[in-house]
Write a protein that holds these residues in place. Structure first.
Motif, PDB file in Angstrom:
ATOM      1  N   LEU A 114     162.800 -40.255 -16.040  1.00 27.69           N
ATOM      2  CA  LEU A 114     163.128 -41.679 -16.004  1.00 27.69           C
ATOM      3  C   LEU A 114     163.608 -42.104 -17.381  1.00 27.69           C
ATOM      4  CD1 LEU A 114     163.161 -44.493 -14.675  1.00 27.69           C
ATOM      5  CD2 LEU A 114     160.736 -44.723 -15.308  1.00 27.69           C
ATOM      6  N   ALA A 122     157.384 -41.055 -12.279  1.00 32.58           N
ATOM      7  CA  ALA A 122     158.061 -40.215 -13.275  1.00 32.58           C
ATOM      8  C   ALA A 122     157.083 -39.269 -13.955  1.00 32.58           C
ATOM      9  CB  ALA A 122     158.740 -41.094 -14.325  1.00 32.58           C
ATOM     10  N   VAL A 145     159.185 -39.984 -19.259  1.00 33.59           N
ATOM     11  CA  VAL A 145     159.859 -41.257 -19.470  1.00 33.59           C
ATOM     12  C   VAL A 145     160.396 -41.258 -20.893  1.00 33.59           C
ATOM     13  CG1 VAL A 145     159.634 -43.767 -19.377  1.00 33.59           C
ATOM     14  CG2 VAL A 145     158.163 -42.336 -17.936  1.00 33.59           C
ATOM     15  N   ASP A 186     156.363 -49.587 -14.549  1.00 35.48           N
ATOM     16  CA  ASP A 186     157.066 -49.050 -13.380  1.00 35.48           C
ATOM     17  C   ASP A 186     157.443 -47.582 -13.546  1.00 35.48           C
ATOM     18  OD1 ASP A 186     157.045 -51.648 -12.182  1.00 35.48           O
ATOM     19  OD2 ASP A 186     158.772 -52.186 -13.418  1.00 35.48           O
ATOM     20  N   CYS A 187     156.514 -46.769 -14.035  1.00 33.55           N
ATOM     21  CA  CYS A 187     156.831 -45.348 -14.264  1.00 33.55           C
ATOM     22  C   CYS A 187     155.939 -44.428 -13.427  1.00 33.55           C
ATOM     23  CB  CYS A 187     156.681 -45.006 -15.747  1.00 33.55           C
ATOM     24  SG  CYS A 187     154.982 -45.093 -16.348  1.00 33.55           S
ATOM     25  N   LYS A 229     164.955 -45.036 -19.906  1.00 32.92           N
ATOM     26  CA  LYS A 229     164.988 -46.471 -20.140  1.00 32.92           C
ATOM     27  C   LYS A 229     165.755 -46.726 -21.425  1.00 32.92           C
ATOM     28  CE  LYS A 229     160.687 -47.622 -17.736  1.00 32.92           C
ATOM     29  NZ  LYS A 229     159.489 -48.507 -17.738  1.00 32.92           N
ATOM     30  N   MET A 267     157.818 -48.964 -21.872  1.00 30.01           N
ATOM     31  CA  MET A 267     158.014 -47.601 -21.398  1.00 30.01           C
ATOM     32  C   MET A 267     157.045 -47.244 -20.263  1.00 30.01           C
ATOM     33  SD  MET A 267     160.617 -46.574 -23.067  1.00 30.01           S
ATOM     34  CE  MET A 267     160.681 -44.796 -22.821  1.00 30.01           C
TER      35      MET A 267
END
Length: 261
Positions: free
Chosen positions: A189, A109, A112, A105-106, A191, A102
């Motif tokens: 974001l 954001a 998430v 690459d956040c 996932k 999680m």
């Protein structure tokens, strides 16, 4: 990105110990565990004092509180991470790599989020709540954001306020709705990750009347009655909402709305 896992507990030592195992098993290293105990009398504080000797980055606060959301607000106040995640006593992660997946690459954001699995008292999965990618207003009205599957940038609580501690069940719905639905600048974001197992043994699952009253209180504060009637009508047809997001023209949606009334 640093992450604060916030756990609130009260006289649930067995649940806290189970949650602790899953927190300790996380492969993500840049995180802390914040435990807010409502002055339990079942040995929780003594167990936490011992755990502090063996667990890295464990913060403990043990004092009386005014309920779930008051305790969560205290946890936010103690948290040092870039993101906050709430995993209450008895709830567990779906795997050892959840936080790592999680947090990857956040950077761009603010929130998430993933999926939540609801389990009963025997640990059987009774519901798989998938997150909604790029949710619209109706999705948020339908309470699509799941608390136990959502990582929230801590600075959002400074900007938009913490949870309404006067509520017993719906303060998380209130926070998500007023922060996300009315502020386009909040970056989301999604996932497709199963984040946590959530036990359905709590108050929110067993007091629907109180939940309905608190939800109505929130909506009355945020939305005029005419708008509520429209969204209540649309919300009865979640499949239509999903189709609309993909291809249904707005003019056709208006016609369908009139027919449904």
């Amino acid at each position: 990105m640093t992450c604060s896992i916030i756990t609130i507990t009260y006289n649930n030592l067995a649940g806290l110990r189970k949650t602790a195992e899953f927190v300790a098993a996380q492969t993500y290293r840049d995180m802390e565990w914040v435990v807010v105990d409502g002055a339990s009398t079942d040995g929780t504080r003594e167990w936490l004092d011992n755990a502090q000797c063996t667990m890295r980055n464990l913060q403990i606060l043990s004092e009386p509180d005014k309920g779930v959301y008051d305790a969560q607000n205290k946890g936010i106040g103690l948290a040092k991470g870039d993101f906050c995640f709430f995993l209450n006593a008895g709830d567990t992660f779906c795997g050892a790599d959840v936080v790592a997946r999680m947090m990857a690459d956040c950077e761009g954001a603010d929130i998430v989020y993933g999926n939540e699995l609801v389990v009963d008292a025997e640990g059987r999965v009774v519901e798989h709540c998938k997150g909604v990618d790029d949710p619209g207003f109706v999705d948020l009205y339908n309470s699509c954001m799941k608390h136990q599957a959502t990582f929230i940038r801590r600075c959002l609580f400074d900007k938009y306020g913490k949870y309404d501690s006067t509520m017993r069940i719906c303060a998380d719905f209130d926070w998500f709705f007023r922060v996300i639905a009315f502020h386009d600048e909040v970056r989301l974001l999604y996932k497709d990750v199963d984040v946590a197992y959530f036990e359905n043994t709590g108050l929110s699952y067993h007091n629907p009347a109180l939940c309905a009253r608190e939800r109505k209180q929130i909506l009355d504060r945020l939305m005029p009655a005419r708008l509520q009637r429209d969204y209540e009508t649309i919300a009865r047809y979640p499949r239509l909402t999903r189709v609309r997001r993909q291809w249904l023209p707005n003019i056709l949606l208006r016609v369908v709305n009139r027919l449904m009334k």
